[in-house]
Design a protein around this motif. Structure first.
Motif, PDB file in Angstrom:
ATOM      1  N   CYS A  48       0.832  -1.205   0.000  1.00 31.84           N
ATOM      2  CA  CYS A  48       0.000   0.000   0.000  1.00 31.84           C
ATOM      3  C   CYS A  48       0.870   1.261   0.000  1.00 31.84           C
ATOM      4  N   ASN A  49       1.920   1.233   0.829  1.00 29.85           N
ATOM      5  CA  ASN A  49       2.835   2.377   0.859  1.00 29.85           C
ATOM      6  C   ASN A  49       3.553   2.561  -0.477  1.00 29.85           C
ATOM      7  N   GLN A  50       3.930   1.425  -1.080  1.00 35.93           N
ATOM      8  CA  GLN A  50       4.599   1.489  -2.375  1.00 35.93           C
ATOM      9  C   GLN A  50       3.663   2.006  -3.466  1.00 35.93           C
ATOM     10  N   LEU A  51       2.382   1.612  -3.372  1.00 35.01           N
ATOM     11  CA  LEU A  51       1.415   2.071  -4.373  1.00 35.01           C
ATOM     12  C   LEU A  51       1.217   3.584  -4.283  1.00 35.01           C
ATOM     13  N   ILE A  52       1.179   4.093  -3.062  1.00 34.96           N
ATOM     14  CA  ILE A  52       1.073   5.554  -2.875  1.00 34.96           C
ATOM     15  C   ILE A  52       2.329   6.243  -3.409  1.00 34.96           C
ATOM     16  N   GLU A  53       3.490   5.669  -3.076  1.00 37.24           N
ATOM     17  CA  GLU A  53       4.753   6.233  -3.566  1.00 37.24           C
ATOM     18  C   GLU A  53       4.813   6.183  -5.095  1.00 37.24           C
ATOM     19  N   PHE A  54       4.351   5.084  -5.655  1.00 34.12           N
ATOM     20  CA  PHE A  54       4.312   4.925  -7.115  1.00 34.12           C
ATOM     21  C   PHE A  54       3.465   6.022  -7.755  1.00 34.12           C
ATOM     22  N   SER A  55       2.281   6.270  -7.212  1.00 33.22           N
ATOM     23  CA  SER A  55       1.386   7.289  -7.781  1.00 33.22           C
ATOM     24  C   SER A  55       1.996   8.684  -7.669  1.00 33.22           C
ATOM     25  N   GLU A  56       2.680   8.941  -6.554  1.00 36.96           N
ATOM     26  CA  GLU A  56       3.332  10.247  -6.377  1.00 36.96           C
ATOM     27  C   GLU A  56       4.491  10.418  -7.367  1.00 36.96           C
ATOM     28  N   ASN A  57       5.242   9.347  -7.594  1.00 39.52           N
ATOM     29  CA  ASN A  57       6.340   9.394  -8.564  1.00 39.52           C
ATOM     30  C   ASN A  57       5.834   9.618  -9.985  1.00 39.52           C
TER      31      ASN A  57
END
Length: 435
Positions: A411-420
């Protein structure tokens, strides 16, 4: 027209007075009154002259492209919708025009343009540019000069501008402000993010579209049509790849959340995450709409590869996230068993939606866009070693604690992915200036 200085560049041409005599005259003599030519004969002669010059334009194109093709042996398939054109239609057109406009019998100006360009390339030793790119630039310059000397400087631009006020109409794309589109593309491609896309190659309609090709020269009226379609194709390819990776994240998380160890808080974490990533989807939707409005697109390709199709796919996902009624806040007062069952029903509902919308359509989209390199190579996607290169998560091997840890991490990676994605493929590309 006779007062325009563009005709001077054709003074080397000798034109037969008529087909029944060997008497030749110069282009300047055609415009002199009292030369024995009636008005119809003058127009006929001018048409012959222009057709002859335009045929030479085609010949110059053929000469340069023939050498460029020799440098493109790695692109065998392309070498074959181009070589057939050069040896077939293009050469045939050149011969037909020369045959039908045979009044010009002598041209004392040698045509060494290709030889001069090759000599210049060898003399200056362009180490940072291969021959095909160099000759392409030469052609761009040649056709810019051709547009000036054989169109503008012959008075046709003024004639056509005048005619536009009357009944004569030039076919244009009325829904596109070309000058605005040119300025817009030149503005956004100056942003730093485009440099990171230079390595990307996208195959489409037998073309190789690259970030480097887009950035090679500024946009102008001559290349606007190609440049805008290349940019649209590249952005659509990137956004398709984004959704493809996004779907992979979501699919893995759903598989874990739907396990026998499902906890209410785990499901809440998932839906909180997808709501946070909806900002990325909104930005992609707005950008696609803006590209279509400000730059335009020909919808000659299928619905699986045009802007409207990709817009529809992302919009469906965004609407489901916003209005799918996945709020868990009002369930806190219920028992743990009830909350767990409702949470599972939410997971199943969203999973069924994802499967219906994405499993078939997204695969077709991804295949249609057909990137030849990894579009998202500059965005790191973390994976647990035991989940890497697996199509789905086998959750029966994991303990409850491991599942919670993995879901939280994903979930944290998915949020980071969207921000990137927002930073790399929206802000750094200047696409925020579209909205």
């Amino acid at each position: 027209m006779s007062k325009q200085d563009g005709w001077c560049i054709m003074c080397h041409l000798q034109i037969k007075y008529d087909s029944s005599t060997d008497i030749c005259i110069n282009i300047k003599d055609v415009f002199i009154r009292g030369n024995g030519m009636n008005l119809a004969k003058r127009f006929e002669t001018i048409i012959h002259i222009l057709n002859y010059m335009y045929a030479e334009v085609i010949k110059t194109f053929i000469d340069h492209i023939r050498i460029i093709i020799k440098q493109c042996q790695d692109y065998n398939y392309i070498n074959r919708d181009v070589k057939n054109f050069i040896e077939g239609k293009a050469h045939e057109t050149y011969q037909n025009i020369k045959k039908k406009n045979s009044l010009i019998v002598y041209d004392n100006q040698p045509k060494f343009l290709l030889k001069e360009n090759l000599k210049q390339y060898e003399a200056q030793q362009y180490k940072n540019m291969d021959l095909s790119h160099f000759l392409s630039d030469c052609l761009n310059e040649y056709y810019a000069e051709t547009s000036k000397y054989l169109y503008k400087n012959l008075g046709f631009e003024k004639v056509l501008e005048f005619k536009k006020k009357g009944n004569f109409r030039i076919p244009i794309e009325s829904n596109i402000n070309q000058n605005k589109g040119i300025n817009l593309i030149n503005t956004i491609t100056k942003e730093s993010g485009w440099v990171s896309l230079k390595h990307i190659n996208v195959e489409f309609n037998d073309q190789i579209i690259s970030g480097d090709r887009i950035l090679r020269d500024p946009v102008n009226k001559l290349n606007f049509h190609c440049k805008r379609l290349h940019i649209i194709r590249l952005i659509k390819c990137i956004y398709t790849e984004v959704i493809f990776k996004y779907n992979k994240y979501v699919c893995d998380i759903l598989n874990l959340c739907g396990s026998d160890y499902t906890y209410f808080n785990l499901v809440r974490q998932f839906f909180d995450t997808i709501h946070k990533t909806d900002k990325m989807l909104d930005i992609m939707i707005r950008t696609l709409v803006s590209l279509n409005t400000l730059i335009g697109e020909y919808d000659h390709d299928s619905s699986h590869s045009n802007i409207k199709g990709l817009y529809s796919l992302i919009t469906h996902l965004s609407k489901e996230i916003k209005f799918g009624n996945y709020s868990l806040d009002d369930l806190d007062s219920k028992s743990d068993v009830s909350k767990k069952e409702i949470a599972r029903s939410y997971i199943k509902k969203f999973s069924d939606f994802r499967s219906k919308i994405f499993d078939n359509r997204l695969k077709v989209f991804h295949k249609k866009q057909c990137p030849s390199q990894n579009i998202l190579s500059n965005i790191v996607i973390h994976e647990f070693p035991f989940l890497k290169n697996t199509d789905s998560v086998d959750n029966t091997r994991f303990t409850e604690l491991m599942i919670e840890e993995i879901v939280l991490s994903f979930c944290n990676q998915l949020i980071e992915f969207s921000e990137n994605v927002i930073k790399s493929f929206y802000e750094d590309l200047g696409l925020n200036k579209l909205n």
